[in-house]
Design a protein around this motif. Structure first.
Motif, PDB file in Angstrom:
ATOM      1  N   PRO A  32     -57.707 -19.105 -14.897  1.00  0.00           N
ATOM      2  CA  PRO A  32     -57.693 -18.622 -13.507  1.00  0.00           C
ATOM      3  C   PRO A  32     -56.310 -18.212 -13.021  1.00  0.00           C
ATOM      4  CG  PRO A  32     -58.977 -20.648 -13.690  1.00  0.00           C
ATOM      5  CD  PRO A  32     -58.295 -20.461 -15.005  1.00  0.00           C
ATOM      6  N   GLU A  33     -55.256 -18.751 -13.639  1.00  0.00           N
ATOM      7  CA  GLU A  33     -53.904 -18.449 -13.166  1.00  0.00           C
ATOM      8  C   GLU A  33     -53.411 -17.064 -13.580  1.00  0.00           C
ATOM      9  OE1 GLU A  33     -53.625 -22.827 -14.711  1.00  0.00           O
ATOM     10  OE2 GLU A  33     -54.823 -21.031 -15.131  1.00  0.00           O
ATOM     11  N   LYS A  51     -50.789 -29.014  -9.499  1.00  0.00           N
ATOM     12  CA  LYS A  51     -50.913 -29.791 -10.729  1.00  0.00           C
ATOM     13  C   LYS A  51     -49.539 -30.098 -11.317  1.00  0.00           C
ATOM     14  CE  LYS A  51     -53.236 -29.709 -15.246  1.00  0.00           C
ATOM     15  NZ  LYS A  51     -54.103 -28.913 -16.163  1.00  0.00           N
ATOM     16  N   TYR A  52     -48.610 -29.180 -11.141  1.00  0.00           N
ATOM     17  CA  TYR A  52     -47.259 -29.342 -11.705  1.00  0.00           C
ATOM     18  C   TYR A  52     -46.221 -29.168 -10.597  1.00  0.00           C
ATOM     19  CZ  TYR A  52     -49.558 -29.002 -16.229  1.00  0.00           C
ATOM     20  OH  TYR A  52     -50.368 -29.230 -17.322  1.00  0.00           O
ATOM     21  N   GLN A  95     -43.640 -32.034 -26.887  1.00  0.00           N
ATOM     22  CA  GLN A  95     -42.897 -32.521 -25.719  1.00  0.00           C
ATOM     23  C   GLN A  95     -43.800 -32.792 -24.516  1.00  0.00           C
ATOM     24  OE1 GLN A  95     -39.962 -29.217 -26.565  1.00  0.00           O
ATOM     25  NE2 GLN A  95     -38.564 -30.733 -25.708  1.00  0.00           N
ATOM     26  N   GLY A  96     -45.096 -32.799 -24.768  1.00  0.00           N
ATOM     27  CA  GLY A  96     -46.041 -33.115 -23.712  1.00  0.00           C
ATOM     28  C   GLY A  96     -46.486 -31.932 -22.885  1.00  0.00           C
ATOM     29  N   ALA A  97     -46.184 -30.722 -23.339  1.00  0.00           N
ATOM     30  CA  ALA A  97     -46.475 -29.535 -22.549  1.00  0.00           C
ATOM     31  C   ALA A  97     -47.888 -29.019 -22.786  1.00  0.00           C
ATOM     32  CB  ALA A  97     -45.469 -28.427 -22.864  1.00  0.00           C
ATOM     33  N   GLU A  98     -48.538 -28.620 -21.714  1.00  0.00           N
ATOM     34  CA  GLU A  98     -49.822 -27.924 -21.797  1.00  0.00           C
ATOM     35  C   GLU A  98     -49.556 -26.438 -22.028  1.00  0.00           C
ATOM     36  OE1 GLU A  98     -53.702 -26.698 -19.050  1.00  0.00           O
ATOM     37  OE2 GLU A  98     -52.011 -27.801 -18.152  1.00  0.00           O
ATOM     38  N   VAL A 161     -44.887 -28.933 -18.301  1.00  0.00           N
ATOM     39  CA  VAL A 161     -45.060 -30.368 -18.150  1.00  0.00           C
ATOM     40  C   VAL A 161     -44.243 -30.807 -16.940  1.00  0.00           C
ATOM     41  CG1 VAL A 161     -43.156 -30.833 -19.765  1.00  0.00           C
ATOM     42  CG2 VAL A 161     -44.845 -32.616 -19.307  1.00  0.00           C
ATOM     43  N   ASN A 162     -44.745 -31.767 -16.182  1.00  0.00           N
ATOM     44  CA  ASN A 162     -43.929 -32.319 -15.099  1.00  0.00           C
ATOM     45  C   ASN A 162     -42.729 -33.052 -15.704  1.00  0.00           C
ATOM     46  OD1 ASN A 162     -45.203 -31.600 -12.580  1.00  0.00           O
ATOM     47  ND2 ASN A 162     -46.891 -32.962 -13.155  1.00  0.00           N
ATOM     48  N   ARG A 163     -41.601 -32.937 -15.018  1.00  0.00           N
ATOM     49  CA  ARG A 163     -40.358 -33.480 -15.562  1.00  0.00           C
ATOM     50  C   ARG A 163     -40.480 -34.960 -15.931  1.00  0.00           C
ATOM     51  NH1 ARG A 163     -34.880 -31.946 -15.057  1.00  0.00           N
ATOM     52  NH2 ARG A 163     -35.509 -30.264 -13.645  1.00  0.00           N
TER      53      ARG A 163
END
Length: 337
Positions: A32-33, A51-52, A95-98, A161-163
């Motif tokens: 959707p983005e 979300k972020y 690193q945890g990133a979507e 990813v959120n910091r």
């Protein structure tokens, strides 16, 4: 009448035909983005700041390497694009990133619309598996630079990813355990050595231990781990992750460890796919070289506290992964087997 671009080997109409052929596959990847569609000078993506709220963008780029030679030899081009996506999205996942979106670059000697559509279709399939959007790309026809039946493909992905949820391995300590996620085979690394080992054999040869044509085993696409790992990140139990690519287990796992720490791996804790033992035997390759060149059946590694291992393994199994506790973090440095 003077020369045209087509006379020089570049067929703009064929390129336009490719765009029309790939539109349905690309449309299936769109989140959707995504703003707009194919054809613009740049791909547009609106980040979801709810979300972020404290976003860190994580990017990765890679290609497929000499595995492409097998695709040429087998005239099979529908999965190589998945490899290109996997090599990028698995990297930023560490690193945890979507993964949010992907762009590919395809350079060809001659645009054959059907073949290019196969390659890009594989890219789109990989994006669907990773949950990211294919928002753009480039097909460059380069006559005289590549042979007419050859191409190269690379790409890059961007994730977020959120910091405060970044995974950098800094919390890892001695006594933590390694959980391995099984690979589908060689993935996209070590093919220069693999091709050297098998250069005297037909890709159609069926080795008894493989149970299928050699080429089918070698060309099997890289597994994408995104949809299995992302659901585990919210709990904060994962301390570090490694994508096992070039350098194998030996070089990749230390990349996520704090100074002064190494790992002890028990290689009997998982079943090595027969392609690896076959290569070792035929090429008389030293085992340390095998573990530094190939993934040896482990495509991705996560590190957790020992008390979390059983729960994480159970969740991974429920998500469709074959996983196993394969070792532990120890004082020192490097990887011991």
């Amino acid at each position: 009448m003077g020369y045209s671009y087509k006379d020089a080997g570049v067929n703009i109409q064929a390129g336009n035909e490719v765009v029309e052929r790939i539109k349905p596959a690309v449309a299936r990847t769109l989140r959707p983005e995504v703003l707009g569609g194919l054809g613009g000078f740049g791909g547009l993506f609106k980040l979801d700041l709810e979300k972020y709220p404290d976003p860190v963008l994580v990017s990765g780029t890679d290609g497929v390497g000499t595995k492409l030679r097998l695709a040429f030899q087998m005239n099979k081009h529908d999965s190589i694009g998945q490899d290109a996506v996997a090599m990028c999205v698995n990297d930023i996942l560490v690193q945890g990133a979507e993964p949010l979106f992907f762009l590919d670059y395809l350079a060809v000697g001659k645009v054959e619309p059907g073949r290019v559509a196969e390659v890009v279709g594989g890219v789109a399939k990989g994006c669907e598996m990773a949950g990211c959007s294919l928002i753009g790309g480039e097909t460059a026809e380069m006559p005289g630079f590549y042979a007419e039946d050859e191409y190269d493909i690379a790409g890059f992905s961007v994730g977020v990813v959120n910091r405060n949820q970044l995974i950098d391995g800094s919390k890892i300590q001695a006594g933590d355990v390694l959980i391995g996620l099984a690979s589908t085979g060689l993935h996209s690394n070590g093919f220069s050595l693999a091709r050297k080992i098998f250069e005297a054999y037909s890709l159609e040869k069926v080795f008894p231990e493989l149970g299928e044509a050699l080429g089918e085993t070698l060309l099997r696409p890289t597994r994408i781990y995104v949809k299995s790992i992302l659901p585990l990140l919210a709990g904060g139990e994962i301390l570090g992750m490694a994508h096992i690519t070039g350098g194998g287990l030996t070089d990749n796992i230390p990349r996520v460890l704090p100074p002064g720490l190494g790992v002890q791996i028990n290689t009997s804790t998982w079943e090595h796919p027969p392609i690896f033992t076959l290569m070792q035997r035929l090429g008389d390759v030293a085992w340390p070289e095998m573990y530094r060149t190939f993934n040896m059946g482990v495509g991705f590694v996560i590190i957790v506290h020992p008390e979390e291992a059983d729960k994480i393994c159970q969740q991974l199994v429920e998500l469709g992964e074959n996983c196993f506790v394969m070792g532990s973090v120890v004082s020192g440095e490097g990887v011991a087997y």
